[in-house]
Motif scaffolding. Structure first.
Motif, PDB file in Angstrom:
ATOM      1  N   TYR A  61       0.801  -1.218   0.000  1.00 21.86           N
ATOM      2  CA  TYR A  61       0.000   0.000   0.000  1.00 21.86           C
ATOM      3  C   TYR A  61       0.840   1.278   0.000  1.00 21.86           C
ATOM      4  O   TYR A  61       0.464   2.274  -0.611  1.00 21.86           O
ATOM      5  CB  TYR A  61      -0.910   0.020   1.245  1.00 21.86           C
ATOM      6  CG  TYR A  61      -1.837  -1.158   1.322  1.00 21.86           C
ATOM      7  CD1 TYR A  61      -3.072  -1.135   0.693  1.00 21.86           C
ATOM      8  CD2 TYR A  61      -1.476  -2.308   2.028  1.00 21.86           C
ATOM      9  CE1 TYR A  61      -3.935  -2.216   0.767  1.00 21.86           C
ATOM     10  CE2 TYR A  61      -2.329  -3.395   2.105  1.00 21.86           C
ATOM     11  CZ  TYR A  61      -3.559  -3.347   1.471  1.00 21.86           C
ATOM     12  OH  TYR A  61      -4.413  -4.425   1.532  1.00 21.86           O
ATOM     13  N   VAL A  84      -0.015   2.577   8.304  1.00 18.81           N
ATOM     14  CA  VAL A  84      -0.606   1.722   7.276  1.00 18.81           C
ATOM     15  C   VAL A  84      -0.256   0.259   7.546  1.00 18.81           C
ATOM     16  O   VAL A  84      -1.125  -0.628   7.554  1.00 18.81           O
ATOM     17  CB  VAL A  84      -0.109   2.140   5.876  1.00 18.81           C
ATOM     18  CG1 VAL A  84      -0.590   1.148   4.817  1.00 18.81           C
ATOM     19  CG2 VAL A  84      -0.595   3.549   5.548  1.00 18.81           C
ATOM     20  N   VAL A 124      -2.574  -3.368   8.651  1.00 18.32           N
ATOM     21  CA  VAL A 124      -2.487  -4.674   7.988  1.00 18.32           C
ATOM     22  C   VAL A 124      -2.106  -5.753   9.001  1.00 18.32           C
ATOM     23  O   VAL A 124      -2.684  -6.850   9.032  1.00 18.32           O
ATOM     24  CB  VAL A 124      -1.463  -4.635   6.838  1.00 18.32           C
ATOM     25  CG1 VAL A 124      -1.336  -6.002   6.173  1.00 18.32           C
ATOM     26  CG2 VAL A 124      -1.833  -3.571   5.819  1.00 18.32           C
ATOM     27  N   ILE A 129      -4.952   6.186   2.736  1.00 13.69           N
ATOM     28  CA  ILE A 129      -4.720   4.807   2.281  1.00 13.69           C
ATOM     29  C   ILE A 129      -5.502   3.794   3.110  1.00 13.69           C
ATOM     30  O   ILE A 129      -5.894   2.734   2.611  1.00 13.69           O
ATOM     31  CB  ILE A 129      -3.209   4.485   2.336  1.00 13.69           C
ATOM     32  CG1 ILE A 129      -2.443   5.430   1.399  1.00 13.69           C
ATOM     33  CG2 ILE A 129      -2.917   3.032   1.996  1.00 13.69           C
ATOM     34  CD1 ILE A 129      -0.935   5.341   1.539  1.00 13.69           C
ATOM     35  N   ARG A 143      -8.639   1.708   1.927  1.00 15.59           N
ATOM     36  CA  ARG A 143      -8.361   0.567   1.059  1.00 15.59           C
ATOM     37  C   ARG A 143      -7.898  -0.635   1.869  1.00 15.59           C
ATOM     38  O   ARG A 143      -8.278  -1.782   1.590  1.00 15.59           O
ATOM     39  CB  ARG A 143      -7.303   0.953   0.025  1.00 15.59           C
ATOM     40  CG  ARG A 143      -7.011  -0.179  -0.971  1.00 15.59           C
ATOM     41  CD  ARG A 143      -5.914   0.193  -1.930  1.00 15.59           C
ATOM     42  NE  ARG A 143      -5.344  -1.006  -2.547  1.00 15.59           N
ATOM     43  CZ  ARG A 143      -4.163  -1.041  -3.138  1.00 15.59           C
ATOM     44  NH1 ARG A 143      -3.424   0.053  -3.195  1.00 15.59           N
ATOM     45  NH2 ARG A 143      -3.711  -2.156  -3.669  1.00 15.59           N
ATOM     46  N   VAL A 144      -7.063  -0.377   2.893  1.00 19.02           N
ATOM     47  CA  VAL A 144      -6.622  -1.465   3.771  1.00 19.02           C
ATOM     48  C   VAL A 144      -7.835  -2.101   4.447  1.00 19.02           C
ATOM     49  O   VAL A 144      -7.954  -3.328   4.522  1.00 19.02           O
ATOM     50  CB  VAL A 144      -5.631  -0.941   4.833  1.00 19.02           C
ATOM     51  CG1 VAL A 144      -5.281  -2.041   5.833  1.00 19.02           C
ATOM     52  CG2 VAL A 144      -4.376  -0.384   4.184  1.00 19.02           C
ATOM     53  N   ASP A 192      -9.764  -4.234   1.945  1.00 19.14           N
ATOM     54  CA  ASP A 192      -9.066  -5.472   1.586  1.00 19.14           C
ATOM     55  C   ASP A 192      -9.063  -6.488   2.720  1.00 19.14           C
ATOM     56  O   ASP A 192      -9.136  -7.705   2.480  1.00 19.14           O
ATOM     57  CB  ASP A 192      -7.626  -5.166   1.180  1.00 19.14           C
ATOM     58  CG  ASP A 192      -7.543  -4.435  -0.154  1.00 19.14           C
ATOM     59  OD1 ASP A 192      -8.581  -4.316  -0.830  1.00 19.14           O
ATOM     60  OD2 ASP A 192      -6.436  -3.958  -0.504  1.00 19.14           O
TER      61      ASP A 192
END
Length: 364
Positions: A272, A285, A289, A316, A319-320, A323
């Protein structure tokens, strides 16, 4: 010389221990409070972030207590923190607060620059004594983090609301009072026992990770006691940054084995965000995850208003979240943040997590 430094959570316990061990007179400012924030916000640049304003308030209050020397961290890279010490010093000088500033930062030319600054603070103490003082302060930082982690586990399970917080504050006071290695070992045992004695009940809990910028993660006044609020809502929390881990990563270069390293977060962030953006942006970020992979129910991203690295991370993280399936909420704090608004947002987020977990049949 009477040395002071800014507050950042329980950092003061470790720094005070190190300096006092070396015989350096220390002035610990009052814990971050409304008066410090008002004073800092009054004189700081309008769009400076919350840490600068609270630091400034700490120094104003410490000067009135007799401090004459500031020890402050520095830095380099895109984050504005690298020049905050100089900005704060100029503001204080203009206000008539005559401080000597010692900035601990990576040397520009050779290691002698940093050693010279350390020697200014420690005086005639030998390098062996200085290393022992650093070791003593680091040991306290490790013990403080261990107590905080235990409190994170206990709060959502405590039988009587507030029992964990009461035990934690008493335990921290015991650690602070220890002035040598023998006393510290005894304090460690007594402090841990206080938390072990907190009555608990078995109940299902949510697990939420707190990620983001280091100051707003570690300083409870800045994040409006986020850890305590979540614990009282039945949430077990974990932080992506602990003081002892940060010290080991950035000052000891990972030499202390067995401690979690931010390198794992950097690696997790690569799909990412593959490069350094300043501060803890890339780590924020990657930690999202990482915690999703650990099965956490959600994450709260904490950042100061106008913080550039964390704004990059905030763009960002949706999006993490998409996903990984782990909900992420961003919480931006500044001098205008209010407890009622934060409480409402936390309750809504925790309710969302609970409903999501119940739908999976994992929360009774």
């Amino acid at each position: 010389m009477r040395v002071t430094f800014p507050h950042m959570g329980n950092l003061w316990i470790s720094l005070k221990a190190m300096l006092t061990y070396l015989g350096v007179p220390v002035v610990v400012p009052p814990p971050c409070n409304k008066q410090a924030l008002q004073a800092g916000a009054k004189w700081a640049p309008e769009f400076a972030c919350l840490p600068l304003k609270l630091n400034l308030g700490n120094f104003i209050q410490a000067r009135e207590m007799g401090a004459d020397t500031i020890v402050m961290a520095g830095g380099c890279g895109p984050c504005r923190f690298g020049y905050y010490a100089q900005v704060e010093h100029v503001i204080l000088r203009d206000l008539g607060y005559d401080y000597h500033l010692v900035v601990m930062e990576p040397p520009e030319k050779h290691i002698g620059e940093l050693l010279q600054r350390i020697k200014y603070i420690t005086g005639q103490k030998s390098w062996w004594q200085v290393m022992q003082g650093i070791r003593f302060g680091f040991r306290k930082a490790c013990l403080v983090d261990r107590l905080e982690k235990k409190a994170f586990y206990l709060r959502p399970r405590e039988k009587r609301r507030g029992a964990t917080e009461q035990a934690l504050q008493a335990a921290l006071s015991i650690l602070d009072a220890a002035s040598n290695w023998e006393e510290l070992e005894e304090a460690r045992q007594r402090a841990w026992q206080l938390l072990e004695e907190v009555p608990t009940v078995h109940r299902p809990v949510l697990r939420v990770a707190l990620i983001g910028e280091i100051y707003t993660l570690l300083e409870p006044f800045a994040n409006l006691e986020l850890e305590k609020r979540l614990g009282e809502m039945g949430v077990e929390v974990d932080r992506s940054i602990y003081l002892s881990e940060w010290i080991n990563d950035h000052l000891f270069l990972g030499l202390v084995r067995g401690m979690r390293s931010s390198k794992a977060f950097h690696q997790a962030a690569l799909p990412y965000l593959a490069h350094f953006v300043g501060g803890h942006g890339q780590e924020s970020v990657g930690s999202a995850v990482y915690y999703a992979g650990q099965g956490y129910d959600g994450a709260i991203h904490v950042l100061p208003f106008t913080c550039m690295p964390e704004i990059v991370a905030m763009g960002i993280l949706p999006r993490v979240s998409q996903d990984t399936g782990m909900p992420v909420m961003s919480l931006i704090v500044d001098e205008h943040s209010g407890a009622a608004g934060v409480q409402t947002r936390l309750e809504a987020f925790v309710d969302l997590l609970a409903r999501q977990k119940r739908s999976k049949g994992a929360l009774a």
